[in-house]
Scaffold this motif. Structure first.
Motif, short mmCIF file in Angstrom:
data_model
loop_
_atom_site.label_atom_id
_atom_site.label_comp_id
_atom_site.label_asym_id
_atom_site.label_seq_id
_atom_site.Cartn_x
_atom_site.Cartn_y
_atom_site.Cartn_z
N SER A 50 41.23 35.49 36.45
CA SER A 50 40.84 35.37 37.21
C SER A 50 40.89 36.03 38.60
O SER A 50 40.25 36.14 39.10
N SER A 51 42.34 36.13 38.51
CA SER A 51 42.88 36.03 39.50
C SER A 51 43.82 37.67 40.05
O SER A 51 44.31 37.88 39.24
N ARG A 53 46.88 40.22 42.43
CA ARG A 53 47.66 39.77 43.97
C ARG A 53 48.28 40.85 43.50
O ARG A 53 48.42 42.01 42.85
N TYR A 90 47.59 34.47 47.85
CA TYR A 90 48.15 33.88 47.73
C TYR A 90 49.24 32.97 48.45
O TYR A 90 49.72 33.97 49.09
N GLU A 146 44.07 39.77 48.31
CA GLU A 146 45.10 39.54 46.86
C GLU A 146 44.00 38.02 47.36
O GLU A 146 43.02 37.94 48.11
N TRP A 148 40.31 36.23 44.20
CA TRP A 148 40.15 35.69 42.43
C TRP A 148 39.00 36.37 42.77
O TRP A 148 38.12 36.67 43.85
N LEU A 237 45.42 30.62 46.62
CA LEU A 237 45.97 30.56 45.40
C LEU A 237 46.88 29.99 45.61
O LEU A 237 47.87 31.59 45.84
N ARG A 247 43.79 26.71 43.40
CA ARG A 247 42.66 27.85 43.91
C ARG A 247 41.34 26.47 44.34
O ARG A 247 41.33 26.65 43.72
N GLU A 249 37.05 26.93 43.76
CA GLU A 249 36.04 27.93 42.58
C GLU A 249 34.67 27.23 42.70
O GLU A 249 34.16 25.74 42.35
N HIS A 334 48.61 38.43 33.65
CA HIS A 334 47.94 39.48 35.06
C HIS A 334 47.41 40.20 34.19
O HIS A 334 47.15 41.56 34.82
N GLN A 337 43.65 41.41 35.74
CA GLN A 337 43.47 42.38 36.84
C GLN A 337 44.18 43.64 37.04
O GLN A 337 43.73 44.84 37.98
#
Length: 380
Positions: A50-51, A53, A90, A146, A148, A237, A247, A249, A334, A337
């Protein structure tokens, strides 16, 4: 049973389509979403990192995610969902072999107005003192837009709001479909004016049952949650040239990698590949971030990418021969997102007959039939 629109798949993408349809004042029809896994135990939306960019090589992907970040910031207002959005950016790292691609991507990104900067090894160390620049020639750092978020909350927010607005969710599986509706595993047929295929990793399988070739398949990815003795500091990230990424969390970190060549079969069981941590992820982390040398895995999970084997980009829009069949799949890691923008676009296509705010024709199905891939170079 009848419905004006039937959406196959109730994850983030399918539920976004349902939400945007029912939110459009010009749409007065009915929407039914068929989801075979209503607990979402295997859904990519629930198992994603779940990121989000802006650093893509394809302009349309940049535009999709740009709308996505603006939507995520308004999720509480629009969906009543707290997504815990974090925006530290990122950081793509490149060796000498990857420097030219990173520079070419940078030209595209800057041309699209992205907030992104290139850092040489000295500048990289100055900005992020915790990183080892050994073997690096260049880095690309996203300075805004960018980060998450809580992917399952986004998915559930779309689903909850779509239902509140009148969409119906059916716990069943589509075994086949045609121009007039879908057949359900538990029996019966659901007639429809429009069918949207948004079945995530299983979209290719579902399409194949009805004789439609769609190059989308499930690819397993393992994610490892790890703890360290001392946090290194502000951490975007980060994607190593090897393909390993990491990254923060919460108070921990998460990491994963691209499976080794020959170990990425379609539809592999959702079992964590612990050898990836031992042989690929941890050695890379320890070399790149000295503070991660004593990393300890505290949890892990596996999820599926809806991998487009043709060109790793989304497949969106009408089937060229079946006018009322619309695709929304194949996003190759992706999708979550980009689910806000794609859901909006598909709703526009259904309600108004064409795209109104963002033209997604570039990602149409016809490019597959004609053999015109649109390669996305920044696949994570």
């Amino acid at each position: 049973m009848k419905s004006d629109v039937v959406v196959i798949g109730g994850g983030a993408m399918g539920s976004s389509v349902a939400y945007h349809l029912k939110s459009d004042p010009a749409f007065t029809g009915t929407v039914a979403v068929v989801e075979r896994d209503p607990a979402y135990t295997r859904a990519s939306s629930a198992l994603s990192a779940s990121s989000i960019r802006q650093q893509f090589s394809t302009p349309l992907n940049i535009h999709l995610s740009r709308f996505g970040i603006s939507f995520l910031r308004r999720a509480h207002e629009l969906l009543g969902a707290d997504l815990g959005l974090k925006e530290p950016g990122y950081l793509f790292l490149a060796s000498l072999a990857g420097e030219a691609v990173l520079r070419a991507n940078h030209v595209v990104q800057r041309g699209e107005g992205c907030s992104v900067e290139l850092l040489d090894p000295v500048g990289l160390k100055d900005r992020f003192p915790w990183i080892s620049a050994d073997g690096l020639a260049l880095a690309s750092h996203g300075t805004a837009n960018e980060g998450w978020f809580d992917g399952p909350s986004l998915m559930q927010g779309f689903r909850r709001k779509a239902r509140d607005l009148g969409a119906t969710y059916i716990a069943d599986e589509v075994v086949s479909f045609d121009a007039s509706g879908v057949d359900l595993k538990q029996g019966g047929r659901l007639e429809a004016h429009t069918v949207v295929l948004a079945a995530g990793p299983w979209s290719g399988e579902v399409a194949g049952r009805s004789g439609i070739a769609l190059p989308v398949e499930p690819r397993r990815r393992s994610v490892f949650v790890f703890d360290v003795r001392e946090a290194p500091g502000l951490t975007p990230l980060t994607i190593d040239p090897s393909g390993t990424w990491f990254r923060p969390e919460g108070r921990f970190y998460i990491a994963g990698t691209t499976p080794a060549e020959g170990n990425d079969p379609a539809g592999a069981p959702l079992e964590v590949q612990h050898q990836e941590w031992d042989e690929m992820v941890w050695p890379t982390l320890a070399a790149r971030v000295p503070a991660f040398e004593a990393a300890k895995v505290v949890n892990s999970w596996a999820g599926y990418y809806e991998y487009n084997t043709f060109d790793q980009n989304g497949i969106v829009g009408r089937h060229p021969l079946i006018e009322n069949l619309i695709f929304a799949t194949g996003f190759s890691g992706h999708g979550i997102q980009q689910s806000p923008a794609v859901g909006r676009a598909v709703a526009e296509l259904i309600v108004h007959g064409d795209y109104r705010t963002l033209d997604l024709n570039t990602f149409g199905y016809d490019r597959i039939e004609s053999g015109r891939p649109i390669r996305e170079l920044n696949v994570v």
